[in-house]
Design an enzyme around this catalytic site. Structure first.
Site, short mmCIF file in Angstrom:
data_model
loop_
_atom_site.label_atom_id
_atom_site.label_comp_id
_atom_site.label_asym_id
_atom_site.label_seq_id
_atom_site.Cartn_x
_atom_site.Cartn_y
_atom_site.Cartn_z
N ASP A 9 0.83 -1.20 0.00
CA ASP A 9 0.00 0.00 0.00
C ASP A 9 0.87 1.26 0.00
O ASP A 9 0.57 2.24 -0.71
CB ASP A 9 -0.96 0.00 1.19
CG ASP A 9 -0.27 -0.15 2.54
OD1 ASP A 9 0.90 -0.61 2.60
OD2 ASP A 9 -0.91 0.17 3.56
N ARG A 10 1.97 1.23 0.74
CA ARG A 10 2.89 2.37 0.75
C ARG A 10 3.51 2.56 -0.63
O ARG A 10 3.60 3.69 -1.15
CB ARG A 10 3.98 2.18 1.80
CG ARG A 10 3.46 2.12 3.23
CD ARG A 10 4.56 1.72 4.21
NE ARG A 10 5.61 2.74 4.32
CZ ARG A 10 6.75 2.55 4.98
NH1 ARG A 10 7.00 1.37 5.54
NH2 ARG A 10 7.63 3.52 5.06
#
Length: 256
Positions: free
Chosen positions: A106-107
């Site tokens: 997600d990062r």
């Protein structure tokens, strides 16, 4: 060719069907469900959709949840599920993590979405990418799209639960964010909010010194709106940052 983007977080699954796998493509449909409700997607929200031409997902909830989602995707027999794996380079971002594959997907995807956004605006300078959800991440990209590093800290709910579990007498209602709290509820809410805001502002200063110019600060995540008023550096909330990243990755793959 339509494109289905899926973002599986720690609490919810968000999805969007786009007209094409290109940055800036129009969203034809979208939705969000809590993870406990994903097993009925094929019978409810997804049942009315046309067959997507392709699909790419971002998952931080583990393999068991991914398999449950893939079972729902069997609604479309010809669709092959594909999931982002963090790598050393992708779609204009260089992953500077000590072990690139261990960076949360997600990062990584949010960084790609942020990079895509500033480049499309013609302002490809440094970027601070903030995600505020169950956990909070604050990540720094330089003007060339290199990920320099970032912070991970507990989200507000985890902070409160930790205090409740580790102390006596702190099971109190959620309070307000105020400069000088005078009751325990406000003290807890303000403390958690200012802790997150302080981390954002600290890394903003670090990135400004490193790059010689102030970064664009982009915030996303389900709780970004709660923290944003306490952040005292210029910032913008972009709800679609992970979807923007998935579109950029898919577009880049098709161009290879």
């Amino acid at each position: 060719m339509t494109f289905l983007a899926i973002d599986i977080g720690n609490t919810r699954l968000k999805w969007a069907l786009f007209a094409s796998p290109q940055p800036g493509a129009a969203a034809l449909a979208h939705g969000a469900v809590f993870l406990e409700n994903i097993d009925v997607l094929a019978e409810t929200e997804w049942r009315v959709l046309s067959v997507p031409g392709s699909m790419l997902g971002c998952n931080v909830a583990g393999d068991a949840v991914r398999r449950r989602v893939e079972e729902q995707l069997e609604l479309w027999a010809d669709l092959s599920p594909r999931w982002v794996v963090s790598s050393s380079h992708a779609a204009g971002v260089e992953n500077g993590y000590d072990h690139p594959g261990r960076l949360g997907t997600d990062r990584f995807v949010a960084q790609i979405g942020a990079r895509q956004l500033v480049v499309s605006r013609g302002t490809p300078g440094p970027v601070l990418v903030v995600m505020v959800g169950t956990a909070v991440t604050v990540d720094a990209l330089d003007a060339e799209g290199r990920f320099l590093g970032g912070l991970i800290l507990p989200g507000h709910g985890i902070m409160l639960r930790a205090l409740e579990g580790g102390t006596a007498g702190l099971r109190v209602p959620t309070g307000e964010v105020v400069e000088f709290p005078k009751n325990t509820s406000d003290a807890l809410t303000s403390g958690g909010t200012f802790a997150i805001a302080g981390a954002i502002e600290r890394l903003h200063r670090h990135l400004t010194r490193r790059c010689g110019q102030e970064p664009v600060t982009l915030m996303t995540g389900g709780a970004a709106w709660k923290v944003a008023p306490a952040v005292e550096v210029p910032h913008e909330i972009i709800d679609s940052l992970i979807f923007d990243g998935l579109l950029a990755i898919q577009s880049h793959r098709l161009a290879l």
